[in-house]
Write a protein that holds these residues in place. Structure first.
Motif, short mmCIF file in Angstrom:
data_model
loop_
_atom_site.label_atom_id
_atom_site.label_comp_id
_atom_site.label_asym_id
_atom_site.label_seq_id
_atom_site.Cartn_x
_atom_site.Cartn_y
_atom_site.Cartn_z
N UNK A 13 56.53 38.25 52.32
CA UNK A 13 56.25 38.22 50.88
C UNK A 13 56.63 39.55 50.22
N UNK A 14 56.27 40.65 50.87
CA UNK A 14 56.59 41.98 50.32
C UNK A 14 58.09 42.16 50.18
N UNK A 15 58.83 41.83 51.24
CA UNK A 15 60.29 41.96 51.19
C UNK A 15 60.89 41.09 50.09
N UNK A 16 60.36 39.86 49.93
CA UNK A 16 60.86 38.96 48.89
C UNK A 16 60.59 39.53 47.50
N UNK A 17 59.41 40.11 47.31
CA UNK A 17 59.10 40.72 46.01
C UNK A 17 60.01 41.90 45.72
N UNK A 44 59.10 51.26 36.50
CA UNK A 44 57.85 51.20 37.24
C UNK A 44 56.75 50.53 36.43
N UNK A 45 56.63 50.90 35.18
CA UNK A 45 55.59 50.32 34.34
C UNK A 45 55.79 48.82 34.19
N UNK A 46 57.04 48.40 33.97
CA UNK A 46 57.32 46.98 33.80
C UNK A 46 57.08 46.22 35.11
N UNK A 47 57.46 46.82 36.23
CA UNK A 47 57.21 46.18 37.53
C UNK A 47 55.71 46.01 37.75
N UNK A 48 54.95 47.06 37.46
CA UNK A 48 53.48 46.97 37.62
C UNK A 48 52.91 45.89 36.71
N UNK A 53 50.49 40.56 36.27
CA UNK A 53 50.48 39.21 35.69
C UNK A 53 50.55 38.16 36.80
N UNK A 54 51.43 38.36 37.78
CA UNK A 54 51.54 37.42 38.89
C UNK A 54 50.22 37.36 39.66
N UNK A 55 49.62 38.52 39.93
CA UNK A 55 48.34 38.56 40.63
C UNK A 55 47.28 37.80 39.84
N UNK A 56 47.24 38.04 38.53
CA UNK A 56 46.26 37.34 37.68
C UNK A 56 46.49 35.83 37.71
N UNK A 57 47.77 35.42 37.70
CA UNK A 57 48.07 33.99 37.74
C UNK A 57 47.59 33.36 39.05
N UNK A 58 47.77 34.07 40.18
CA UNK A 58 47.29 33.54 41.45
C UNK A 58 45.77 33.55 41.52
N UNK A 59 45.15 34.62 41.05
CA UNK A 59 43.69 34.73 41.14
C UNK A 59 42.98 33.83 40.14
N UNK A 60 43.62 33.50 39.05
CA UNK A 60 43.00 32.68 38.00
C UNK A 60 42.49 31.36 38.55
N UNK A 61 43.16 30.83 39.54
CA UNK A 61 42.76 29.56 40.10
C UNK A 61 41.71 29.65 41.21
N UNK A 62 41.29 30.85 41.56
CA UNK A 62 40.30 31.01 42.62
C UNK A 62 38.95 30.49 42.14
N UNK A 63 38.34 29.60 42.91
CA UNK A 63 37.02 29.09 42.51
C UNK A 63 36.01 30.24 42.43
#
Length: 109
Positions: A13-17, A44-48, A53-63
């Motif tokens: 996953x890290x390499x793909x990102x 750097x700022x844009x990557x962060x 945003x991607x992290x929030x999208x994945x975590x948003x669905x966590x019960x």
């Protein structure tokens, strides 16, 4: 998943990102010559921002993330992992002589 499989998966996953970030950072071709140059312009700022945003999208669905307190708890977990990872990365860089990518300060909005 075993610990080894998990580490392999995280590494993939890290390499793909990193690959996706590099591909997205290739300069647009020069209209006159079509040349792209040989330097990636990774903001750097844009990557962060994109990773957050991607992290929030994945975590948003966590019960169970129903309240600000629940979200704060997961944020604290992420912050702890960052606090552990940065010294580990710095130790590896010190051993290998690698330099960190140039970065800028991320301001909160």
């Amino acid at each position: 998943m075993t610990d080894e499989n998990t580490e392999d998966y995280v590494g993939k996953l890290r390499r793909a990102l990193v690959k996706a970030i590099c591909e997205a950072s290739v300069p647009e071709p020069d209209p006159a010559t079509g040349a792209r140059g040989d330097t990636l312009y990774i903001g750097t700022s844009e990557v962060c921002d994109a990773l957050i945003i991607v992290l929030a999208e994945f975590l948003e669905g966590v019960p169970g993330l129903e309240t600000p307190a629940h979200i704060r708890a997961i944020s604290d977990t992420v912050a702890k992992k960052l606090r552990r990872a940065i010294p580990e990365i710095r130790a590896i860089r010190a051993r290998t002589g690698a330099m960190p990518p140039p970065s800028i300060i991320i301001r909160s909005h």
